[in-house]
Design an enzyme around this catalytic site. Structure first.
Site, PDB file in Angstrom:
ATOM      1  N   GLY A 271       0.795  -1.217   0.000  1.00 58.89           N
ATOM      2  CA  GLY A 271       0.000   0.000   0.000  1.00 58.89           C
ATOM      3  C   GLY A 271       0.827   1.267   0.000  1.00 58.89           C
ATOM      4  O   GLY A 271       0.477   2.244  -0.669  1.00 58.89           O
TER       5      GLY A 271
ATOM      6  N   THR B 146      -7.607   3.834  -0.370  1.00 56.66           N
ATOM      7  CA  THR B 146      -7.225   3.407  -1.722  1.00 56.66           C
ATOM      8  C   THR B 146      -5.829   2.788  -1.772  1.00 56.66           C
ATOM      9  O   THR B 146      -5.570   1.931  -2.617  1.00 56.66           O
ATOM     10  CB  THR B 146      -7.286   4.589  -2.703  1.00 56.66           C
ATOM     11  OG1 THR B 146      -6.416   5.639  -2.257  1.00 56.66           O
ATOM     12  CG2 THR B 146      -8.702   5.128  -2.810  1.00 56.66           C
ATOM     13  N   CYS B 147      -4.963   3.214  -0.882  1.00 55.19           N
ATOM     14  CA  CYS B 147      -3.597   2.672  -0.905  1.00 55.19           C
ATOM     15  C   CYS B 147      -3.557   1.207  -0.485  1.00 55.19           C
ATOM     16  O   CYS B 147      -2.577   0.510  -0.758  1.00 55.19           O
ATOM     17  CB  CYS B 147      -2.688   3.489   0.008  1.00 55.19           C
ATOM     18  SG  CYS B 147      -2.449   5.180  -0.562  1.00 55.19           S
ATOM     19  N   PHE B 148      -4.618   0.770   0.179  1.00 54.23           N
ATOM     20  CA  PHE B 148      -4.651  -0.614   0.662  1.00 54.23           C
ATOM     21  C   PHE B 148      -5.807  -1.413   0.051  1.00 54.23           C
ATOM     22  O   PHE B 148      -6.064  -2.536   0.499  1.00 54.23           O
ATOM     23  CB  PHE B 148      -4.753  -0.622   2.192  1.00 54.23           C
ATOM     24  CG  PHE B 148      -3.595   0.049   2.870  1.00 54.23           C
ATOM     25  CD1 PHE B 148      -2.393  -0.611   3.045  1.00 54.23           C
ATOM     26  CD2 PHE B 148      -3.705   1.362   3.284  1.00 54.23           C
ATOM     27  CE1 PHE B 148      -1.319   0.017   3.647  1.00 54.23           C
ATOM     28  CE2 PHE B 148      -2.630   2.006   3.899  1.00 54.23           C
ATOM     29  CZ  PHE B 148      -1.431   1.325   4.075  1.00 54.23           C
TER      30      PHE B 148
END
Length: 378
Positions: free
Chosen positions: A71, A345-347
């Site tokens: 992420g 969103t990063c994960f």
């Protein structure tokens, strides 16, 4: 394979005590904000000189405790691409007509920066990340060493391409009436217009019915090759540091584009089959059943908006949605009907409240995905 070999070699040297190098990863420690690009440039340059580019990537934001399990890298690539493609940097131009980026033809010395972008694409491919930009397919043809010409101009410059094609079928009298020569005006890099000869002595060579096809081809070569040769050469140099070799020739240009930027077909069945659940949810939870029923009923544009809301991109990794990294996770986030779904969103992590009925879930989800931008809600 090369990434694994670099990892294994680094580990063995550390274990045997034959080197002071103990990190089997390419570790980038970067600061956010205006320092991100300069920090990355410095460390990528060091890694390039030390032969560490092909190690598995790990990213750490200075002053933050996050552990990079995929992420953090994803956010790093998103933020870095936004900075590099910012018009204020003067490296790329963006067409509102075609929604494509291309090299900015200028005399500025940005070789190091363009090489970084090439390395960035290589790192993304090596570490299974897709990047948020859009180049024409002709870029990937050039990266693969294929020749380009007039037929490749239409995607990047559709109006110019159409005009040149019309010119080639004009009558001799019509061509002569235009008074064209093999000299054109082009942007000099700072907004000024400068004369450019397409061939030797171009200003004194009139365009005729006999050489109009050559004129069209030379014009295309100027736009696609000669005007950006310095920028592209540095860009390709960086790309080749990670992605050169025979394996590249097994791809078609459109497949290489998908490897870098992802595909466009959203396969929700693959995404559903690979989804993980947390905080009280499981695949048979009522809210989860409603969620997938609602999602499968969305139209194509809404499905892309959902994918963007969840992952920060509406493009699909080349391996498909069943191989997201990190994998897609849906967690329970309370039971308040007024609360909207949110996402990290990063994960690839969706926080979904346990709504009282499917219609409420549908309304709240649509409101969220239609108003999502970047890392949050507008």
């Amino acid at each position: 394979m090369q990434q694994f070999q670099a990892f294994e070699s680094s580990m063995m040297r550390a274990l045997m005590g034959g080197s002071s190098e103990v990190c089997p990863f390419l570790l980038l420690k970067v600061r956010r904000g205006p320092y991100l690009l300069s920090d990355t440039l410095l460390q990528i340059n060091n890694a390039k000189n030390n032969g560490n580019l092909k190690k598995p990537l790990k990213v750490k934001f200075v002053g933050e405790d996050g552990v990079d399990e995929g992420g953090v890298q994803k956010e790093f690539f998103q933020l870095l691409v936004r900075q590099c493609f910012n018009p204020e940097f003067g490296m790329f131009v963006y067409s509102e007509e075609t929604h494509l980026h291309w090299f900015h033809a200028s005399s500025m010395d940005l070789d190091t920066e363009f090489e970084l972008i090439g390395i960035l694409i290589g790192l993304a491919i090596y570490n299974s990340h897709i990047l948020e930009f859009q180049f024409p397919v002709v870029l990937y043809k050039k990266l693969m060493g294929q020749s380009v010409g007039l037929e490749d101009l239409s995607e990047l410059h559709p109006e110019v391409s159409n005009s040149l094609k019309k010119l080639t079928i004009m009558s001799e009298q019509e061509i002569e009436s235009l008074g064209l020569t093999f000299q054109i005006e082009a942007e000099g890099g700072f907004g000024e217009r400068i004369p450019v000869d397409l061939i030797s002595n171009g200003s004194h060579t009139p365009v005729t019915a006999h050489n109009v096809q050559q004129y069209a081809e030379e014009y295309a070569q100027h736009l696609l090759v000669r005007s950006v040769s310095r920028q592209f050469s540095a860009f390709k140099k960086g790309f080749d540091r990670l992605c050169s070799g025979r394996a590249l020739q097994f791809f078609r240009p459109v497949e290489l584009e998908q490897l870098v930027c992802g595909g466009r077909v959203v396969d929700l069945n693959a995404l559903q089959a690979a989804t993980h659940y947390d905080d009280g949810y499981h695949e048979h939870s009522t809210a989860i059943k409603w969620f997938w029923e609602v999602v499968h009923a969305l139209d194509d544009d809404q499905q892309k908006r959902l994918l963007f809301f969840i992952t920060g991109s509406d493009r699909v990794p080349i391996k498909g949605l069943g191989h997201l990294s990190p994998p897609f996770v849906i967690s329970r986030n309370g039971s308040e009907d007024s609360r909207l779904p949110t996402a990290h969103t990063c994960f690839n992590h969706l926080l979904l409240p346990a709504y009282r009925d499917k219609e409420t879930l549908r309304q709240r989800l649509l409101l969220a995905i239609e108003n999502a931008e970047g890392f949050g809600l507008l």
